[in-house]
Design a protein around this motif. Structure first.
Motif, PDB file in Angstrom:
ATOM      1  N   ILE A   5       0.873  -1.174   0.000  1.00 52.59           N
ATOM      2  CA  ILE A   5       0.000   0.000   0.000  1.00 52.59           C
ATOM      3  C   ILE A   5       0.909   1.223   0.000  1.00 52.59           C
ATOM      4  O   ILE A   5       1.807   1.326   0.843  1.00 52.59           O
ATOM      5  N   ASN A   6       0.709   2.123  -0.960  1.00 47.63           N
ATOM      6  CA  ASN A   6       1.586   3.282  -1.067  1.00 47.63           C
ATOM      7  C   ASN A   6       0.799   4.584  -1.145  1.00 47.63           C
ATOM      8  O   ASN A   6      -0.348   4.608  -1.592  1.00 47.63           O
ATOM      9  N   ALA A   7       1.450   5.663  -0.692  1.00 44.88           N
ATOM     10  CA  ALA A   7       0.879   7.010  -0.781  1.00 44.88           C
ATOM     11  C   ALA A   7       2.022   7.993  -1.007  1.00 44.88           C
ATOM     12  O   ALA A   7       3.096   7.857  -0.417  1.00 44.88           O
ATOM     13  N   SER A   8       1.797   8.969  -1.887  1.00 46.25           N
ATOM     14  CA  SER A   8       2.805   9.999  -2.136  1.00 46.25           C
ATOM     15  C   SER A   8       2.115  11.282  -2.583  1.00 46.25           C
ATOM     16  O   SER A   8       0.955  11.267  -2.995  1.00 46.25           O
ATOM     17  N   TYR A   9       2.874  12.374  -2.486  1.00 41.33           N
ATOM     18  CA  TYR A   9       2.360  13.643  -2.990  1.00 41.33           C
ATOM     19  C   TYR A   9       3.505  14.386  -3.677  1.00 41.33           C
ATOM     20  O   TYR A   9       4.582  14.554  -3.092  1.00 41.33           O
ATOM     21  N   ASP A  63       8.268   1.714   4.704  1.00 44.28           N
ATOM     22  CA  ASP A  63       9.285   2.577   4.104  1.00 44.28           C
ATOM     23  C   ASP A  63       8.788   4.022   4.122  1.00 44.28           C
ATOM     24  O   ASP A  63       7.618   4.278   3.849  1.00 44.28           O
ATOM     25  N   ALA A  64       9.707   4.945   4.410  1.00 43.64           N
ATOM     26  CA  ALA A  64       9.426   6.375   4.273  1.00 43.64           C
ATOM     27  C   ALA A  64      10.554   6.955   3.440  1.00 43.64           C
ATOM     28  O   ALA A  64      11.727   6.639   3.679  1.00 43.64           O
ATOM     29  N   GLY A  65      10.210   7.764   2.431  1.00 40.87           N
ATOM     30  CA  GLY A  65      11.265   8.237   1.552  1.00 40.87           C
ATOM     31  C   GLY A  65      10.940   9.526   0.846  1.00 40.87           C
ATOM     32  O   GLY A  65       9.873  10.127   1.039  1.00 40.87           O
ATOM     33  N   LEU A  66      11.897   9.932   0.007  1.00 42.45           N
ATOM     34  CA  LEU A  66      11.783  11.165  -0.764  1.00 42.45           C
ATOM     35  C   LEU A  66      12.349  10.916  -2.154  1.00 42.45           C
ATOM     36  O   LEU A  66      13.424  10.324  -2.296  1.00 42.45           O
ATOM     37  N   ASN A  67      11.621  11.380  -3.166  1.00 43.15           N
ATOM     38  CA  ASN A  67      12.049  11.253  -4.553  1.00 43.15           C
ATOM     39  C   ASN A  67      12.198  12.647  -5.157  1.00 43.15           C
ATOM     40  O   ASN A  67      11.337  13.508  -4.975  1.00 43.15           O
ATOM     41  N   LEU A  68      13.314  12.863  -5.895  1.00 38.81           N
ATOM     42  CA  LEU A  68      13.550  14.120  -6.595  1.00 38.81           C
ATOM     43  C   LEU A  68      13.701  13.833  -8.078  1.00 38.81           C
ATOM     44  O   LEU A  68      14.451  12.925  -8.460  1.00 38.81           O
ATOM     45  N   PRO A 103       7.549  13.306  -1.377  1.00 38.67           N
ATOM     46  CA  PRO A 103       7.642  12.447  -0.194  1.00 38.67           C
ATOM     47  C   PRO A 103       6.661  11.285  -0.337  1.00 38.67           C
ATOM     48  O   PRO A 103       5.593  11.435  -0.935  1.00 38.67           O
ATOM     49  N   TYR A 104       7.047  10.120   0.181  1.00 34.98           N
ATOM     50  CA  TYR A 104       6.158   8.966   0.044  1.00 34.98           C
ATOM     51  C   TYR A 104       6.308   8.012   1.216  1.00 34.98           C
ATOM     52  O   TYR A 104       7.282   8.053   1.972  1.00 34.98           O
ATOM     53  N   ILE A 105       5.310   7.158   1.351  1.00 37.19           N
ATOM     54  CA  ILE A 105       5.317   6.122   2.375  1.00 37.19           C
ATOM     55  C   ILE A 105       4.812   4.830   1.740  1.00 37.19           C
ATOM     56  O   ILE A 105       3.935   4.859   0.858  1.00 37.19           O
ATOM     57  N   LEU A 106       5.399   3.719   2.134  1.00 34.84           N
ATOM     58  CA  LEU A 106       5.037   2.414   1.573  1.00 34.84           C
ATOM     59  C   LEU A 106       4.902   1.404   2.700  1.00 34.84           C
ATOM     60  O   LEU A 106       5.834   1.214   3.491  1.00 34.84           O
ATOM     61  N   TYR A 107       3.735   0.778   2.790  1.00 37.25           N
ATOM     62  CA  TYR A 107       3.495  -0.336   3.719  1.00 37.25           C
ATOM     63  C   TYR A 107       3.609  -1.620   2.921  1.00 37.25           C
ATOM     64  O   TYR A 107       3.026  -1.739   1.834  1.00 37.25           O
TER      65      TYR A 107
END
Length: 198
Positions: free
Chosen positions: A107-111, A137-142, A124-128
């Motif tokens: 299950i994932n969520a990002s904005y 997981d908690a992370g950041l994508n650029l 920023p995102y979070i993944l269960y």
């Protein structure tokens, strides 16, 4: 795609193919639904397994599986859910389960925040994820100029850092690499990507 993995007593060659359908409506809403067929060919090294009473004549086993997922997007918000290894196939010898395709849930969520005329995107995102254990997981994508893609994720319960770099080159060629390591486990993993977008 093709993947090779080498494990303690067997090696796995995987071929998989997938299909995704995207439904769009309004100015910024999308629903993506996809599936992937997986064809695993596992080769067991019987000499590394001492507990087998009599070695079978075959060392090759076919363990196909299937993945399914969906993702909803509204502007910069993305919510998704997917399952992996729906069939959870396994290799059983002498009543023992030697290899198992564990069923997984994600299950994932990002904005995504777009800046400088879409040339910089910060997500920023979070993944269960749940396989045999639960992970988060908690992370950041650029993303820079739609060419450079950098990500960092922290897998909380494993104290694992995951670094990803992907470049989109001219003629729609993609190359990339991912590295991860943990503060409590000794393994270090490296993945390499070469792809073509069409």
């Amino acid at each position: 795609s093709y993947i090779y993995d080498g494990y303690s007593f067997y090696s796995r060659n995987t071929l998989y193919t997938g299909y995704t359908r995207v439904f769009s409506w309004g100015k910024s809403q999308k629903l993506s639904i996809g599936g992937r067929a997986i064809f695993n060919l596992d080769k067991i090294n019987w000499d590394k397994l001492g507990q087998i009473k009599s070695k079978p004549s075959s060392c090759l086993y076919f363990t196909p599986d299937f993945d399914l997922g969906g993702q909803y997007q509204l502007g910069g918000l993305i919510l998704g859910v997917s399952t992996k290894n729906l069939f959870a196939n396994s290799v059983n010898v002498d009543g023992e389960e030697l290899i198992k395709n564990w069923r997984e849930l994600y299950i994932n969520a990002s904005y995504t925040h777009a800046l400088f005329d879409q040339n910089l995107k910060i997500s920023p995102y979070i993944l269960y994820l749940r396989e045999r254990d639960v992970e988060l997981d908690a992370g950041l994508n650029l993303t820079l100029f739609k060419t450079v893609d950098l990500s960092y994720a922290f897998r909380i319960f494993e104290l694992r850092s995951i670094y990803v770099l992907k470049l989109t080159l001219p003629k729609r060629i993609q190359v990339g690499a991912a590295v991860d390591h943990s503060s409590i486990f000794s393994d270090t993993n490296v993945d390499v990507l070469v792809g073509y977008s069409f």
